[in-house]
Design an enzyme around this catalytic site. Structure first.
Site: not given
Length: 248
Positions: A70, A215
């Site tokens: 992400d 991430h």
């Protein structure tokens, strides 16, 4: 006129005997013809079903996980993650923020060209549970446009920031042709708990179909980069493959 023509050798046979012999011959011939065809058909059908069943069982037996990243792309960490994925022959799904795609379009294009999936994580990372309908639409559609410019397709998956979803978010997403996709395993790598902790969290409860959240943007992701090779090696050693999300 006689229905049966007799040979000279049969001339002395009684008519009843000749009729009986001919009838037996016809029945035998028809019986053989009738039983031959079903055997061929059944054999082919059985072979086809067996082949199909074997293929289905092989597919069902395959283990896989979804690696997801992400908040990217980021010029420092996305590039490193792409290099590691390529080295291990793995693919992932990148839920990208539209603003970052606009800043670093070549990274989005590179992720796609390496066989990864690029999906929508909104334009500026708001909590979609607390935005207006107009803002929701803008956050999603603007990001779509920038991703489409680099990949040639419109994302079908939407990951709400913070995993914030409810019935309203799902309904608005569906109206834009999107399916909500969150995760089943949260490494919480954003908190920088240490490389070994990220590895342990990624692997502790993994099973086929798990969606692992990490991430590649939004802050210092050096620990995530350091953890990724061990995660990939371990999953491969356990027999897992890596697949991507498309939400089609």
């Amino acid at each position: 006129m006689s229905l049966f023509r007799r040979s000279p050798a049969q001339a002395s046979w009684p008519r009843r005997l000749i009729i009986t012999a001919v009838a037996i011959g016809l029945v035998t011939t028809l019986g053989l013809t009738a039983t031959a065809k079903p055997r061929v058909t059944t054999t082919r059908a059985t072979t086809t079903r067996a082949t199909t069943t074997a293929a289905t069982q092989a597919d069902a037996a395959a283990k896989y996980v979804y690696l997801t990243f992400d908040d990217g792309p980021s010029p420092r960490y996305t590039a490193q993650i792409l290099k590691i994925l390529h080295a291990y022959g793995a693919r992932a799904t990148f839920f990208e923020i539209g603003q970052n795609v606009a800043r670093y379009p070549s990274l989005t294009r590179r992720a796609y060209q390496q066989g990864n999936s690029v999906q929508n994580h909104t334009w500026s990372h708001p909590d979609l549970r607390h935005v207006s309908a107009a803002s929701f639409r803008s956050q999603v559609q603007k990001t779509d446009r920038y991703i489409r410019a680099q990949t040639g397709y419109t994302p079908r998956c939407l990951r709400p920031p913070y995993g914030g979803t409810n019935k309203l978010v799902s309904r608005r997403a569906a109206a834009l042709g999107k399916k909500i996709r969150v995760w089943t395993i949260d490494t919480r790598d954003w908190s920088r708990p240490g490389t070994s902790v990220i590895v342990r969290r990624a692997l502790a409860k993994v099973h086929s179909g798990s969606v692992i959240l990490m991430h590649d943007g939004g802050g210092n992701r050096s620990q995530t980069v350091a953890a990724l090779p061990t995660i990939l090696r371990t999953l491969k050693a356990r027999g897992y493959g890596f697949t991507t999300m498309s939400c089609t």
